[in-house]
Design a protein around this motif. Structure first.
Motif, PDB file in Angstrom:
ATOM      1  N   ILE B 189      16.322  -8.326  64.071  1.00 20.92           N
ATOM      2  CA  ILE B 189      15.186  -9.108  63.574  1.00 20.92           C
ATOM      3  C   ILE B 189      13.897  -8.580  64.193  1.00 20.92           C
ATOM      4  O   ILE B 189      13.779  -8.485  65.417  1.00 20.92           O
ATOM      5  CB  ILE B 189      15.360 -10.607  63.903  1.00 20.92           C
ATOM      6  CG1 ILE B 189      16.624 -11.137  63.232  1.00 20.92           C
ATOM      7  CG2 ILE B 189      14.121 -11.397  63.465  1.00 20.92           C
ATOM      8  CD1 ILE B 189      17.010 -12.540  63.642  1.00 20.92           C
ATOM      9  N   THR B 248      15.414  -7.792  59.088  1.00 19.59           N
ATOM     10  CA  THR B 248      14.712  -9.015  58.691  1.00 19.59           C
ATOM     11  C   THR B 248      13.399  -9.052  59.463  1.00 19.59           C
ATOM     12  O   THR B 248      13.350  -8.650  60.628  1.00 19.59           O
ATOM     13  CB  THR B 248      15.538 -10.262  59.073  1.00 19.59           C
ATOM     14  OG1 THR B 248      16.840 -10.129  58.517  1.00 19.59           O
ATOM     15  CG2 THR B 248      14.884 -11.530  58.557  1.00 19.59           C
ATOM     16  N   LYS B 273      12.677  -5.716  52.764  1.00 14.85           N
ATOM     17  CA  LYS B 273      13.528  -6.575  53.574  1.00 14.85           C
ATOM     18  C   LYS B 273      13.100  -8.034  53.434  1.00 14.85           C
ATOM     19  O   LYS B 273      11.942  -8.309  53.137  1.00 14.85           O
ATOM     20  CB  LYS B 273      13.436  -6.142  55.045  1.00 14.85           C
ATOM     21  CG  LYS B 273      13.985  -4.746  55.244  1.00 14.85           C
ATOM     22  CD  LYS B 273      13.685  -4.156  56.605  1.00 14.85           C
ATOM     23  CE  LYS B 273      14.230  -2.728  56.669  1.00 14.85           C
ATOM     24  NZ  LYS B 273      13.894  -2.046  57.920  1.00 14.85           N
ATOM     25  N   PRO B 274      14.026  -8.969  53.695  1.00 12.73           N
ATOM     26  CA  PRO B 274      13.619 -10.369  53.660  1.00 12.73           C
ATOM     27  C   PRO B 274      12.606 -10.667  54.760  1.00 12.73           C
ATOM     28  O   PRO B 274      12.698 -10.122  55.860  1.00 12.73           O
ATOM     29  CB  PRO B 274      14.915 -11.144  53.884  1.00 12.73           C
ATOM     30  CG  PRO B 274      15.908 -10.171  54.373  1.00 12.73           C
ATOM     31  CD  PRO B 274      15.460  -8.807  53.965  1.00 12.73           C
ATOM     32  N   ASN B 291      11.131 -12.426  48.199  1.00 14.06           N
ATOM     33  CA  ASN B 291      11.793 -12.107  49.477  1.00 14.06           C
ATOM     34  C   ASN B 291      11.162 -12.851  50.650  1.00 14.06           C
ATOM     35  O   ASN B 291      11.573 -12.665  51.781  1.00 14.06           O
ATOM     36  CB  ASN B 291      11.753 -10.597  49.732  1.00 14.06           C
ATOM     37  CG  ASN B 291      10.335 -10.094  49.880  1.00 14.06           C
ATOM     38  OD1 ASN B 291       9.422 -10.610  49.234  1.00 14.06           O
ATOM     39  ND2 ASN B 291      10.144  -9.105  50.733  1.00 14.06           N
ATOM     40  N   ALA B 305      15.553 -16.651  60.008  1.00 14.25           N
ATOM     41  CA  ALA B 305      15.681 -15.208  60.253  1.00 14.25           C
ATOM     42  C   ALA B 305      17.132 -14.843  60.560  1.00 14.25           C
ATOM     43  O   ALA B 305      17.654 -13.844  60.052  1.00 14.25           O
ATOM     44  CB  ALA B 305      14.779 -14.800  61.411  1.00 14.25           C
ATOM     45  N   LEU B 308      19.194 -14.836  57.488  1.00 16.48           N
ATOM     46  CA  LEU B 308      18.893 -13.748  56.549  1.00 16.48           C
ATOM     47  C   LEU B 308      19.321 -12.377  57.070  1.00 16.48           C
ATOM     48  O   LEU B 308      19.398 -11.409  56.319  1.00 16.48           O
ATOM     49  CB  LEU B 308      17.396 -13.716  56.255  1.00 16.48           C
ATOM     50  CG  LEU B 308      16.892 -14.879  55.387  1.00 16.48           C
ATOM     51  CD1 LEU B 308      15.375 -14.961  55.442  1.00 16.48           C
ATOM     52  CD2 LEU B 308      17.379 -14.712  53.948  1.00 16.48           C
ATOM     53  N   THR B 309      19.602 -12.333  58.361  1.00 21.54           N
ATOM     54  CA  THR B 309      19.904 -11.028  58.955  1.00 21.54           C
ATOM     55  C   THR B 309      21.188 -10.441  58.380  1.00 21.54           C
ATOM     56  O   THR B 309      22.211 -11.115  58.305  1.00 21.54           O
ATOM     57  CB  THR B 309      20.061 -11.178  60.474  1.00 21.54           C
ATOM     58  OG1 THR B 309      18.832 -11.653  60.984  1.00 21.54           O
ATOM     59  CG2 THR B 309      20.381  -9.852  61.120  1.00 21.54           C
ATOM     60  N   ALA B 312      20.102  -8.159  53.508  1.00 24.31           N
ATOM     61  CA  ALA B 312      19.291  -7.321  52.636  1.00 24.31           C
ATOM     62  C   ALA B 312      20.097  -6.124  52.152  1.00 24.31           C
ATOM     63  O   ALA B 312      20.826  -5.507  52.924  1.00 24.31           O
ATOM     64  CB  ALA B 312      18.050  -6.853  53.379  1.00 24.31           C
ATOM     65  N   SER B 483      22.442 -15.771  50.457  1.00 26.37           N
ATOM     66  CA  SER B 483      21.546 -14.613  50.422  1.00 26.37           C
ATOM     67  C   SER B 483      22.312 -13.336  50.096  1.00 26.37           C
ATOM     68  O   SER B 483      21.807 -12.451  49.395  1.00 26.37           O
ATOM     69  CB  SER B 483      20.844 -14.447  51.766  1.00 26.37           C
ATOM     70  OG  SER B 483      20.025 -15.547  52.013  1.00 26.37           O
TER      71      SER B 483
END
Lengths: 443, 562
Positions: B189, B248, B273-274, B291, B305, B308-309, B312, B483
């Motif tokens: 992140i 992320t 990336k998100p 995103n 975060a 979402l990691t 992507a 996601s």
């Protein structure tokens, strides 16, 4: 193809008329002259035979530092003058000597006549001086010479202001016996005795050439033993000379000083840039010369050294700093190269190897470069810090640190200790102002 | 008393003043550098006098109020002692300082970054010189004018360099903490933070949730003002987008100027990336736009975060579009079904959920294996894992499966090693899928604690080793799975977004590629921290140029370039 195109572009760039780094390129020239220095001991002679002002009718004494009046000299330096008056036979007692000196004697800085003198630097017509010739150039007509008296040893010695009969007798012996003996020894060499190889070897043996000269003095004594024997001196004379050389651990200091003076005077011919070409002190003022500022002295009140004292003496008896010996620091030796001499780091106020290294690292901040000829093993074989740049001194407020002997304020006592002293910032800021004027820069 | 040309940083002097004030018979001690601002302070606190007027910024000024001359003498005597003790401890710490930039550059010719903590008045000139030396710069110092900030950041950008700060309290590059930072787990992140403690809080919350940090790039509080226009923010975002270790990106700022916010959001939308965006103080109007995921608090930003990691660019084979949840807990299964349904706008759930099928629509399946159907004649799957493990091969072998979602329940009554039980069929299933050219992601959460007999951490390690992504809660695991499946169903759109990216200047990319080599300009304690963290650091013991004499400083600078 690409390479040759780039090369031609580069050439054009360096030839551009508005090259912005004219001081840096001048400094590079000065430092090149310094690192190219090849001092050779060619003779030991009576001072008056090579220093014109000493051979005139007017009684004259050379002194250390920038110009100074007798009245402004500190007590030990005045006492050295008394010793010189005895030596020259100008007077028989101290009162008469002082009277003679104050009224009759002309004073000239050693630096003005190609000479350097330790501590008081008092040099008179009939003293013996070493003749060191800088043979850096391939053209012998460009060789220049420097002179210095020989080292008298430690303790009660003229340069620290002692003047009793022991001191004066030794000066006579040095002028009449030691000098001629070394001169005779040198006569058997083809071209004199090259000093730079000795300096390069001895720096690897722990000499920094101001506080510690024992390795170089030993090399000198070793090299001169056969030369002295070849000179066919009488047994007593040979014994006296070899005994003196064997005992005098600081003998090489004065040879180093003359070497540095000869080298710095050659560098001084490049009258551009911001490199310090001389540092010296007369016990009253500290003075510097700078490459881009010719023969002018920039002065400020001198500091008093701090250090360790012989038993019975203390800091409050210490005389303000004296001597032309800071020429060794000017060349990058002495305090500048403190890290080279671990054995004396504690003597000069540095606690240990780490402190000694910190001093040399600090000195490296204010120089143009390093002298690869004088590589220091204890410093990962970095060369001595070379070419003190007044711009860097003023920028960082770091002033050169000088290893020095300490004289007693009381006349006639001599050396009472040794330590370090900082050059005062004032002479560097004055010189920077002058340099700005020279280069047409105004803030 | 004035001690000429003896520069010390203000932190050491304040510590010294405090120490000396504590001496017997001493009322007040003030040890400061003689800068104009400090002279005002000294005069205002009763240390007025003609001597004070003579002091320059490079001179140390000592003011003492004490009950006797003896006490004054004692203080003055102690100052030299303390100052030399400080320099002695310097030597023993092993970090040797240099005293000029040129020397610092000689000592570390491959330095990439300078960390600057010097008085604000002197920052601009120093940073100019650092940029001229081709270094990225982080400015910890405050009291730098906004005009200087704009000028320096513009100059940096034009040269392909980045200026973080001024007044930038926190950054962390490749695990190396710059100025104020916590020790957090390394991970993927990346944080772009205009606020110092905000960045720290997001970092530590990420760490607590099991995530890790690639880099945190500080901007300084004014970067997103309309004057500065987010120069550093935009540079940092594209640098993190290009960074291979980051997947992320979190942006933490106070609300920016409207036009700057629009520019930042526009740039964020272009990233591959998100992005989690937190404009602290503004309640987000929407959870997400493309995103960009919006957060309202720092811990929420951290949680998003972490969720979402690793999601992507998940692009499995054609036809892999199913999300399958295999649950042993009924309510956990219901929560999962609810979140999936909500995310994809699916029809209402069937309250009867035949065969434990809580959700079954368009490739989204959530099965409660604790349903009566599965426990008829055999124990509940929390006691006997075989009812779930038996079911797994058919899920992994289904060519439509893309994401598998699991719960694990520990505690009294539960089986000894639930993770060990599922690890084998998961590993085998993943191997078979891979052999068949399919990529499957397995996501799980564990309902348990470290005090449970099965031990949360050990169970987590077993799952992680089997290739499972473990999140801190069921909801987090579900959102991560969502996601992933979005990414899978979107196909290769991300690759296209990549093509639009501006190349990141080499010097900035270098900064994120391995621990940066640093010149620390100012506070020694930062250098010590940097060295402790394993960074190559050169300490520049800064003091004002020419002892603070402005005329000499100008002459030095003019003569430097002649």
């Amino acid at each position: 193809m690409t390479t040759s195109t780039n090369a031609s572009v580069n050439t054009t760039e360096t030839q551009a008329p508005d090259d912005r780094h004219e001081i840096d390129s001048a400094n590079a020239e000065v430092v090149a002259a310094m690192t190219a220095g090849q001092p050779v001991l060619v003779d030991v002679v009576t001072a008056r035979t090579v220093i014109g002002v000493l051979d005139e009718q007017t009684p004259t004494l050379l002194h250390a530092g920038p110009p100074v009046d007798f009245a402004d000299m500190p007590a030990p330096m005045q006492a050295s003058c008394v010793g010189a008056a005895f030596f020259e036979g100008w007077a028989a007692d101290e009162a008469a000597a002082r009277e003679f000196i104050a009224s009759k004697v002309r004073f000239v800085p050693c630096h003005h006549v190609d000479a350097v003198g330790p501590m008081g630097g008092i040099t008179s017509a009939n003293m013996a001086v070493v003749v060191v010739e800088n043979r850096a150039s391939e053209n012998p007509t460009e060789w220049n010479r420097a002179y210095a008296t020989m080292n008298e040893g430690i303790g009660k010695v003229l340069r620290f202001g002692a003047f009793d009969s022991e001191v004066v007798d030794r000066l006579h012996w040095m002028a009449k016996v030691l000098g001629p003996s070394l001169s005779a020894a040198l006569a058997s060499t083809d071209e004199g005795y090259p000093l730079m190889p000795v300096i390069a070897r001895a720096i690897a043996m722990g000499d920094e050439f101001h506080q510690r000269n024992i390795a170089s003095s030993a090399i000198f004594a070793k090299d001169f033993a056969p030369l002295l024997i070849k000179a066919r001196l009488g047994t007593e004379q040979l014994a006296g000379v070899t005994d003196f050389l064997g005992r005098t651990d600081q003998f090489f200091l004065n040879l180093a000083m003359a070497s540095c003076k000869a080298i710095m005077d050659a560098a001084r011919k490049i009258t551009k840039g911001s490199i310090v070409t001389a540092m010296t002190r007369n016990g009253h003022e500290f003075g510097i010369r700078v490459s881009g500022l010719g023969d002018r002295w920039f002065t400020a009140p001198v500091n008093t050294p701090e250090g360790l004292f012989f038993t019975g003496y203390s800091q409050d008896q210490a005389c303000p700093d004296m001597g032309d010996s800071a020429i060794t620091e000017t060349f990058g030796l002495g305090g500048m190269s403190m890290i080279a001499a671990p054995a004396v780091t504690r003597f000069v106020g540095a606690g240990g190897l780490g402190d000694a290294q910190a001093i040399s690292e600090e000195m490296a901040e204010i120089v143009f470069g390093h002298n690869a000829m004088l590589s220091i093993p204890t410093w990962d074989f970095q060369g001595t810090p070379t070419g003190i740049d007044i711009r860097k001194v003023v920028e960082t407020s770091i002033t050169p640190i000088i290893n020095t002997g300490i004289a007693s304020l009381e006349p006639g006592v001599g050396q009472i200790g040794a330590g370090t002293v900082r050059a005062p910032l004032g002479c560097f800021t004055k010189a920077l102002e002058a340099l700005a004027e020279t280069y047409g820069v105004d803030a | 008393m004035i001690k000429p040309n003896q520069y010390s940083d203000s932190v050491s002097l304040m510590l010294l003043s405090k120490k000396l004030t504590d001496l017997d018979g001493v009322d007040q001690v003030s040890v400061m550098m003689g800068s104009p601002a400090n002279r005002e302070i000294l005069a205002a606190t009763g240390f007025d006098g003609p001597e004070l007027e003579q002091a320059g910024p490079g001179d140390l000024v000592v003011g003492v109020i004490a009950q006797s001359d003896e006490a004054v003498e004692n203080v003055l005597g102690r100052i030299d002692e303390e100052l030399s003790a400080q320099s002695a401890s310097r030597r023993s710490t092993g970090i040797q300082g240099v005293r000029s930039l040129s020397r610092a550059l000689t000592k570390s010719p491959d330095a990439e970054l300078a960390l600057v903590s010097i008085p604000g008045d002197h920052v601009a000139g120093q940073v100019d010189a650092l940029l001229d030396a081709n270094l990225d710069v982080m400015i910890f110092s405050d009291n730098v004018t906004i005009d200087d900030e704009v000028r320096l950041k513009t100059k940096a950008r034009d040269r392909g360099l980045m200026v973080m700060g001024p007044d930038c309290g926190t950054s962390s590059l490749g695990g190396i903490p710059l100025a104020f930072a916590n020790s957090t787990r390394k991970g993927s992140i990346g944080i772009v933070g205009a606020s110092g403690t905000g960045t720290q809080e997001v970092m530590i919350q990420i760490d607590r949730l099991g995530g890790g940090i690639s880099h945190a790039i500080g901007l300084g509080g004014r970067d997103l003002s309309s004057e500065v226009g987010g120069i550093t923010c935009l540079q940092a975002m594209s640098a993190l987008d290009a960074d291979l270790n980051t997947d992320t990106i979190v942006i933490v700022t106070k609300p920016p100027a409207a036009e700057v916010r629009a520019r930042v959001e526009q740039a964020a939308a272009q990233l591959s990336k998100p992005v989690v965006a937190l404009f602290l103080g503004e309640r987000p109007q929407t959870d997400r736009a493309g995103n960009i995921h919006f957060a309202w608090t720092l811990d929420e930003a951290a949680a998003k975060a972490v969720e979402l990691t690793g999601t992507a660019g998940f692009a499995p084979a054609t036809g892999q579009r199913n999300l399958v949840g295999l649950y042993t807990g009924g309510t956990l299964a219901s929560e999962a079904a609810m979140l999936v349904r909500d995310s994809f706008d699916l029809p209402a759930l069937d309250p009867h959920h035949p065969n434990g099928m809580i959700l079954d629509h368009d490739g989204f399946q959530v099965i409660d294996l604790g349903d009566d159907v599965y426990t008829r004649g055999r124990p509940h799957p929390m006691i006997d894992p075989s009812s779930r493990t038996d079911h797994m091969p058919q899920v992994f072998d289904d060519p439509a499966t893309a994401v598998v979602l699991l719960d694990l329940v520990l505690g009294y009554g539960a089986t000894d090693d639930p993770a060990g039980a599922v690890a084998v069929p998961i590993r085998e299933g993943l191997e078979r899928a891979q052999a068949a050219g399919r990529a499957i992601k397995v996501v799980a959460s564990i309902c348990g604690t470290d005090r449970d007999a099965q031990n949360l951490q050990q169970q987590k390690d077993i799952l992680t080793e089997a290739g499972v992504t473990v999140l801190a809660s069921n909801a987090a695991a579900v959102r991560h799975a969502i996601s992933l499946i979005e990414s899978a169903r979107a196909g290769h759109a991300d690759a296209v977004a990549d093509a639009d990216q501006q190349p990141v200047p080499a010097r900035i990319a270098d900064l994120l590629d391995g621990p940066p080599k640093i010149i620390n300009v100012g506070l020694r304690s930062f250098a010590t921290d940097l060295a402790d963290a394993g960074a190559a650091v050169t300490q520049y013991d800064w003091s004002p140029i020419a002892g603070g004499d402005p005329r000499l400083a100008r002459l030095v600078s003019l003569l430097a370039n002649r």
